[in-house]
Design an enzyme around this catalytic site. Structure first.
Site, PDB file in Angstrom:
ATOM      1  N   HIS A  30      -6.204 -13.510  -7.796  1.00  0.00           N
ATOM      2  CA  HIS A  30      -7.073 -12.563  -7.099  1.00  0.00           C
ATOM      3  C   HIS A  30      -8.466 -12.633  -7.711  1.00  0.00           C
ATOM      4  CE1 HIS A  30      -8.705  -8.897  -5.342  1.00  0.00           C
ATOM      5  NE2 HIS A  30      -7.744  -9.001  -4.446  1.00  0.00           N
ATOM      6  N   LYS A  85       0.845  -1.191   0.000  1.00  0.00           N
ATOM      7  CA  LYS A  85       0.000   0.000   0.000  1.00  0.00           C
ATOM      8  C   LYS A  85       0.886   1.249   0.000  1.00  0.00           C
ATOM      9  CE  LYS A  85      -3.637  -2.680   0.679  1.00  0.00           C
ATOM     10  NZ  LYS A  85      -4.722  -2.870  -0.312  1.00  0.00           N
TER      11      LYS A  85
END
EC number: 4.1.1.39
Length: 474
Positions: free
Chosen positions: A293, A174
């Protein structure tokens, strides 16, 4: 003449017939080779459920809205789908589970794309239905054996990375967008040297102006090599190869192979099953692990009366190919009941799973020795969740802490160390016979006494909870 059979010899008669005359067959016994599907059907007012169930069977197999003369050119009774059982959904008005059997010959071998085109195609827009949801599919062994499945599977992955007896630890870097390639690589290095096994590209990261894919791959691989040299452990980063075309996707995979990276990544729903199967087969040929994902899944699976349940998407992924897939956490910020989640986690990992409606499993599924897929728990988790995560998922999972690593007040490496210490403490406690759920707080606090990194994490996240009721409940 039996109305449950299509009799070409009766002669062609134009017109519209009730679907149930041909496709509702309550006396039918499914064959071992049939593909079985459980649909949650909500018919429009005035439409009998037998007609609605038969319409689903027809429109997802051989039927159309009217009788056509070419019906007489084939043996429709051999190829049609059959609605063979209907059960009301407990606690719901005007909802039924319709069980439909499809002959094996309706499906192309080794093609998830073809299966879904039939089962979740135009029938979901059928006007006679207010809502429709595919709850489960039973893939017969005869069809399962036509798929490669996961490139490597759980056992081979553990051998490749030489890590046993515990879940693996990961982290999504992040902020998910905006970092330069060099700063991104620095974040990866700090996390891996701090004690994580893997780091991950966010699903949004492909090749944007602020960080082109080739630059990211180079800096990340440099971080992997340095962290491995420091720790003596095998490390990896899920390099996202998802791209706008299959050709670009494969170019990125080939470059990752040149760098000798151990694992790459694909967004299998946005990228598509054809692309995913192509990449999975390439990964097996080239000895590279494949992380999957599920971006876009909640658009498809979250509403309980319409769409596709994630257990179906999970089964399809196991057939299409992937070594990891995100499954939710039960305890974190994302949707997921424990019973339902563990139902599809077992369908991903185990060789044989029995029918169990209490966990949302409508059919017994035999995977015919196909390798299992590692469940990935990710989304809003931190060190206080560690005992519950180990209790819920066991060893064959990746516990992935994004904010729960990078949000540590001392930085990425201490955040990674805090997670590793918490995990090792929980594994030790479990192996000693302690109750992880009952003694969760004590286990973490005891470990924090000799780990300042864990103590700081415990203090920061002691009040953080995500206590929302699940939307999709059994």
């Amino acid at each position: 003449m039996s109305y449950t059979k299509t009799q070409a010899k009766a002669g062609y008669q134009a017109g519209v017939k009730d679907y149930r005359l041909t496709y509702y067959t309550p006396d039918y016994t499914p064959k071992d080779t049939d593909v079985l599907a459980a649909f949650r059907v909500t018919p429009q007012p005035g439409v009998p459920i037998e007609e609605a169930g038969a319409a689903v069977a027809a429109e997802s197999s051989t039927g159309t809205w009217t009788t056509v003369w070419t019906d007489g050119l084939t043996e429709l009774d051999r190829y049609k789908g059959r609605c063979y059982d209907i059960e009301p959904v407990p606690g719901e008005d005007n909802q039924w589970i319709c069980y439909i059997a499809y002959p094996l010959d309706l499906f192309e071998e080794g093609s998830v794309t073809n299966v879904l085109t039939s089962l979740v195609g135009n029938v979901f827009g059928f006007k006679a239905l207010r809502a429709l949801r595919l709850e489960d599919i039973r893939f017969p062994i005869a069809l399962v054996k036509t798929y490669q499945g996961p490139p490597h599977g759980i056992v081979v992955e553990r051998d490749k990375i030489n890590k046993y007896g515990r879940p693996l630890l990961g982290c999504t870097i992040k902020p998910k967008l905006g970092l330069s390639a060099k700063n991104y690589g620095r974040a990866v290095y700090e996390c891996l040297r701090g004690g994580l096994d893997f780091t991950k590209d966010d699903e949004n990261i492909n090749s944007q102006p602020f960080m082109r894919w080739r630059d990211r791959f180079l800096f990340v691989q440099d971080a992997i090599v340095k962290s491995q040299a420091e720790t003596g452990e095998i490390k990896g980063h899920y390099l996202n190869c998802t791209a706008g075309t299959c050709e670009e996707m494969m170019e990125r995979a080939e470059f990752a192979k040149e760098l000798k990276t151990p694992i790459i990544m694909h967004d299998y729903l946005t990228g598509g099953f054809t692309a995913n199967t192509t990449l999975a087969k390439w990964c097996r040929r080239n000895g590279i692990l494949l992380h999957i994902h599920r971006a876009m899944h909640a658009v498809i699976d979250r509403q309980k009366n319409h769409g596709i349940h994630f257990r179906v998407l999970a089964k399809c992924l196991r057939l299409s190919g992937g070594d990891h897939i995100h499954t939710g956490t039960v305890v974190g910020k994302l949707e997921g009941e424990r019973a339902s989640t563990m139902g599809f986690v077992d369908l991903l990992r185990e060789e044989h799973v029995e029918r169990d409606l209490s966990r949302g499993i409508y059919f017994t599924q035999d995977w015919a020795s196909m390798p299992g897929v590692m469940a990935v728990a990710s989304g809003g988790i931190h060190v206080w969740h560690m005992p519950a995560l180990l209790d819920i998922f066991g060893d064959d999972a990746v516990l992935q802490f994004g904010g729960g690593t990078l949000g540590h007040p001392w930085g990425n490496a201490p955040g990674a160390t805090a997670n590793r210490v918490a995990l090792e403490a929980c594994v030790k406690a479990r192996n000693e016979g302690r109750d992880l759920m009952r003694e969760a707080g004590d286990i973490i606090r005891e470990a924090a006494r000799w780990s300042p990194e864990l103590a700081a994490a415990c203090e920061l996240w002691k009040e953080i909870k995500f206590e929302y009721e699940a939307v999709d409940k059994l």
